[in-house]
Design a protein around this motif. Sequence first.
Motif, mmCIF file in Angstrom:
data_model
loop_
_atom_site.group_PDB
_atom_site.id
_atom_site.type_symbol
_atom_site.label_atom_id
_atom_site.label_comp_id
_atom_site.label_asym_id
_atom_site.label_seq_id
_atom_site.Cartn_x
_atom_site.Cartn_y
_atom_site.Cartn_z
ATOM 1 N N LEU A 1 0.732 -1.227 -0.009
ATOM 2 C CA LEU A 1 -0.017 0.024 0.068
ATOM 3 C C LEU A 1 0.777 1.335 -0.103
ATOM 4 O O LEU A 1 1.736 1.418 0.700
ATOM 5 N N ASP B 1 9.164 -12.570 5.899
ATOM 6 C CA ASP B 1 9.620 -11.269 5.936
ATOM 7 C C ASP B 1 10.383 -10.559 4.604
ATOM 8 O O ASP B 1 9.981 -9.526 4.476
ATOM 9 N N ALA C 1 7.689 -9.811 2.313
ATOM 10 C CA ALA C 1 6.739 -8.477 2.639
ATOM 11 C C ALA C 1 7.709 -7.385 2.048
ATOM 12 O O ALA C 1 7.141 -6.397 1.498
ATOM 13 N N ASP C 2 9.055 -7.222 2.424
ATOM 14 C CA ASP C 2 10.154 -6.556 2.112
ATOM 15 C C ASP C 2 9.794 -5.943 0.455
ATOM 16 O O ASP C 2 9.947 -5.248 -0.188
ATOM 17 N N GLY D 1 6.933 -4.502 -0.883
ATOM 18 C CA GLY D 1 7.014 -3.105 -0.600
ATOM 19 C C GLY D 1 7.944 -2.295 -1.649
ATOM 20 O O GLY D 1 7.417 -1.430 -1.906
ATOM 21 N N SER E 1 3.557 0.586 2.908
ATOM 22 C CA SER E 1 3.292 -0.591 4.067
ATOM 23 C C SER E 1 2.866 -1.768 3.411
ATOM 24 O O SER E 1 2.342 -1.801 2.238
ATOM 25 N N VAL E 2 3.150 -2.906 3.989
ATOM 26 C CA VAL E 2 2.640 -4.149 3.443
ATOM 27 C C VAL E 2 1.774 -4.900 4.294
ATOM 28 O O VAL E 2 2.335 -5.278 5.561
ATOM 29 N N VAL E 3 0.723 -5.408 4.077
ATOM 30 C CA VAL E 3 -0.190 -6.300 4.674
ATOM 31 C C VAL E 3 -0.185 -7.664 4.630
ATOM 32 O O VAL E 3 0.014 -8.168 3.303
ATOM 33 N N VAL E 4 0.265 -8.337 5.547
ATOM 34 C CA VAL E 4 0.447 -9.908 5.418
ATOM 35 C C VAL E 4 -0.888 -10.546 6.342
ATOM 36 O O VAL E 4 -0.980 -10.219 7.380
ATOM 37 N N GLY E 5 -1.419 -11.354 5.666
ATOM 38 C CA GLY E 5 -2.303 -12.307 6.436
ATOM 39 C C GLY E 5 -3.379 -13.124 5.478
ATOM 40 O O GLY E 5 -3.870 -12.343 4.463
ATOM 41 N N HIS F 1 -6.792 -11.352 3.969
ATOM 42 C CA HIS F 1 -7.070 -10.231 4.648
ATOM 43 C C HIS F 1 -7.748 -9.374 3.423
ATOM 44 O O HIS F 1 -7.961 -9.517 2.357
ATOM 45 N N LYS F 2 -8.489 -8.262 4.006
ATOM 46 C CA LYS F 2 -9.130 -7.032 3.176
ATOM 47 C C LYS F 2 -8.543 -6.000 3.435
ATOM 48 O O LYS F 2 -8.359 -5.419 4.585
ATOM 49 N N VAL F 3 -8.256 -5.134 2.339
ATOM 50 C CA VAL F 3 -7.781 -3.684 2.474
ATOM 51 C C VAL F 3 -9.024 -2.789 1.994
ATOM 52 O O VAL F 3 -9.267 -3.038 0.744
#
Lengths: 165, 165
Positions: A49, A86, A89-90, A93, A120-124, A127-129
């Motif tokens: 995001l 991790d 995730a990076d 980004g 920012s990075v959402v992990v899960g 998930h919903k954004v």
Amino acid sequence: MPILYNVNFINPFLDAVLNVLSTMASVEATPGKPFINKTRTSIGDVTGLIGVTGYASGSIALSLNQGAILTIVNNMLSESYTEINDDIADAVGELTNMIAGQARGDLSKLGMNFKASTPSVVVGKGHKVKHVSSAPVLAIPFSTPDGDLTVEVCFSHGVPEPDTE
Amino acid sequence: MPILYNVNFINPFLDAVLNVLSTMASVEATPGKPFINKTRTSIGDVTGLIGVTGYASGSIALSLNQGAILTIVNNMLSESYTEINDDIADAVGELTNMIAGQARGDLSKLGMNFKASTPSVVVGKGHKVKHVSSAPVLAIPFSTPDGDLTVEVCFSHGVPEPDTE
């Protein structure tokens, strides 16, 4: 001046995704048909995001399912990860940064100048954004051999009558 | 000029959380001790995210657990929700906007002027939000009678030596 989600606006994001994935990860993505996401919600296993300010205020989201991002990051980093960690995730980004950066460069040539926040990075899983704004959410879907991804853009000066045909 | 995470920087966020929750939701939050979040990751059941540009580039995250946000939103909207739904996601976006807005107002009085993107809200039990930046992540925790919340701030011109004592 309102932002029309027309081809001039869509193409910078579309080109940026194809170019960044091809250059950074040797992944050839196939674009689907852009649409207005009335749920206003990005769904994925990992989402990058970035907030933007300037010509308009808004958000850019890059959501990928696990299959897509594993291949992309394994290609980028010469790794063989089998789950989202991790490093991934990076990498999401950085990919979001690069895609937003290239798109902003193209949009600035059309007189639309934006500044971008850090990602920012959402992990899960699943998930919903949700994009909280009065502007419509433009979704540009892509498929890759190993999974799907979507870029979603919501800019506050957008207008409710999209031109995405 | 680097941003020091000192009391001048922390207080605008701390005051904004206490004030917005008290005013909007009649919830009295109790601040805990600010710390540098070395995991760089916000964890919650719902998270509001805002990107900032200007004096520095970065992100502001408001993460809440389910107990905290249910009471806050039920008080705000005179509802009796028992799970996180679309209205709650929107309310978290608005709360994040208000907290970021008040904090930006106070920071501008200190010569730090920021612009803010529209908010995005992440929903998904136990999701994680990672701040991708070279700057440290400042976390300001709060407790309420019904659950906990944390504000996390990561501004790219921050310095690695925080002053949060």
